[in-house]
Design a protein around this motif. Sequence first.
Motif, PDB file in Angstrom:
ATOM      1  N   LEU A  92       0.821  -1.202   0.000  1.00 59.11           N
ATOM      2  CA  LEU A  92       0.000   0.000   0.000  1.00 59.11           C
ATOM      3  C   LEU A  92       0.861   1.260   0.000  1.00 59.11           C
ATOM      4  CD1 LEU A  92      -2.749   1.391   0.203  1.00 59.11           C
ATOM      5  CD2 LEU A  92      -2.669   1.044   2.678  1.00 59.11           C
TER       6      LEU A  92
ATOM      7  N   ARG B 212       1.757   2.175  -3.464  1.00 57.23           N
ATOM      8  CA  ARG B 212       0.636   2.753  -4.205  1.00 57.23           C
ATOM      9  C   ARG B 212       0.421   4.212  -3.803  1.00 57.23           C
ATOM     10  NH1 ARG B 212      -3.703   0.532  -6.539  1.00 57.23           N
ATOM     11  NH2 ARG B 212      -2.106  -0.812  -7.432  1.00 57.23           N
TER      12      ARG B 212
ATOM     13  N   VAL C  50      -8.741   1.908   1.682  1.00 63.13           N
ATOM     14  CA  VAL C  50      -8.724   0.949   0.577  1.00 63.13           C
ATOM     15  C   VAL C  50     -10.156   0.468   0.398  1.00 63.13           C
ATOM     16  CG1 VAL C  50      -7.821  -1.245  -0.273  1.00 63.13           C
ATOM     17  CG2 VAL C  50      -6.350   0.252   1.087  1.00 63.13           C
TER      18      VAL C  50
ATOM     19  N   VAL D  30      -2.162  -4.472  -2.155  1.00 61.42           N
ATOM     20  CA  VAL D  30      -3.265  -3.982  -2.976  1.00 61.42           C
ATOM     21  C   VAL D  30      -2.994  -4.323  -4.432  1.00 61.42           C
ATOM     22  CG1 VAL D  30      -3.928  -2.117  -1.416  1.00 61.42           C
ATOM     23  CG2 VAL D  30      -2.189  -1.684  -3.151  1.00 61.42           C
TER      24      VAL D  30
ATOM     25  N   GLU E  15      -7.700  -2.293  -6.083  1.00 65.13           N
ATOM     26  CA  GLU E  15      -8.621  -1.628  -5.155  1.00 65.13           C
ATOM     27  C   GLU E  15      -8.511  -0.101  -5.284  1.00 65.13           C
ATOM     28  OE1 GLU E  15      -7.285  -5.471  -3.108  1.00 65.13           O
ATOM     29  OE2 GLU E  15      -6.384  -3.858  -4.285  1.00 65.13           O
TER      30      GLU E  15
ATOM     31  N   VAL F 239      -7.758   3.209  -3.815  1.00 69.47           N
ATOM     32  CA  VAL F 239      -6.951   3.755  -2.721  1.00 69.47           C
ATOM     33  C   VAL F 239      -7.114   5.272  -2.704  1.00 69.47           C
ATOM     34  CG1 VAL F 239      -4.613   4.059  -1.799  1.00 69.47           C
ATOM     35  CG2 VAL F 239      -5.288   1.865  -2.828  1.00 69.47           C
TER      36      VAL F 239
END
Length: 236
Positions: free
Chosen positions: A7, A10, A33, A45, A48, A50
């Motif tokens: 994450l 991302r 998320v 992830v 998804e 975010v």
Amino acid sequence: MPDPIRLAKRVTELTGCSRTEAEQYIEGGWVTVDGETVEAPQHPVTGERVEIDPTARLTATEPATLLLHKPEGVAWQDAAPLAVPATHMVDDDSGVRPLKRHLQRLTALVPLDTEASGLLVLSQDGRVWRRLTEDYAQIEQEFVVEIRGTADPYTLSRIGHVTTYQGRGLAPCKVSWQNEVRLRFAIKDVQPGELRHRCREGGLDVVSIRRLRIGRIALAKVPVGQWRYLPAGARF
């Protein structure tokens, strides 16, 4: 389907921030998320959704200290599981932003008799642990004790000047009448069972004990079984 990524990576891609900053956003509870807050930078992830809260602030996550109103019958060492989101005091005005991580790895501090209720400290903060452990004997605590029995003009003097308990010497303490059936103690270095012993020495039986204050920090209006945060900058 693309391979999962962390994450934090991302968030870095979405914002252009550094990895350290991305981790601070996530650990601060600013990242969701698919609409759910995730506080673990390593959370995997793929596709998804975010999102970063537009009001997010880049601040390091500080360890939390919670002030719990321990119910009677719960051992103080076993009280940490009572601190869950559902028992967070609604009117908590500490200014601390609740995070899931605040309810993990909490240590109960400052012993309180199982049959007593009142203020109990649960903390993740090593500074609080050192203060309440190393300086325990110098920190004044305040209790209200409901009693039954017959008092005389010397009752308070006998209670306040008990000299020994379980082979250990005791210093005098401050004790006064709150009303006809309640005593108020201001006492340092109090030991488990000591308040009951002092009251017995004064010819009184204890009905209930409630701790109101540890140092400068008071229980205030926290309902039984609920908790609030120790505000940032507050000191015991």
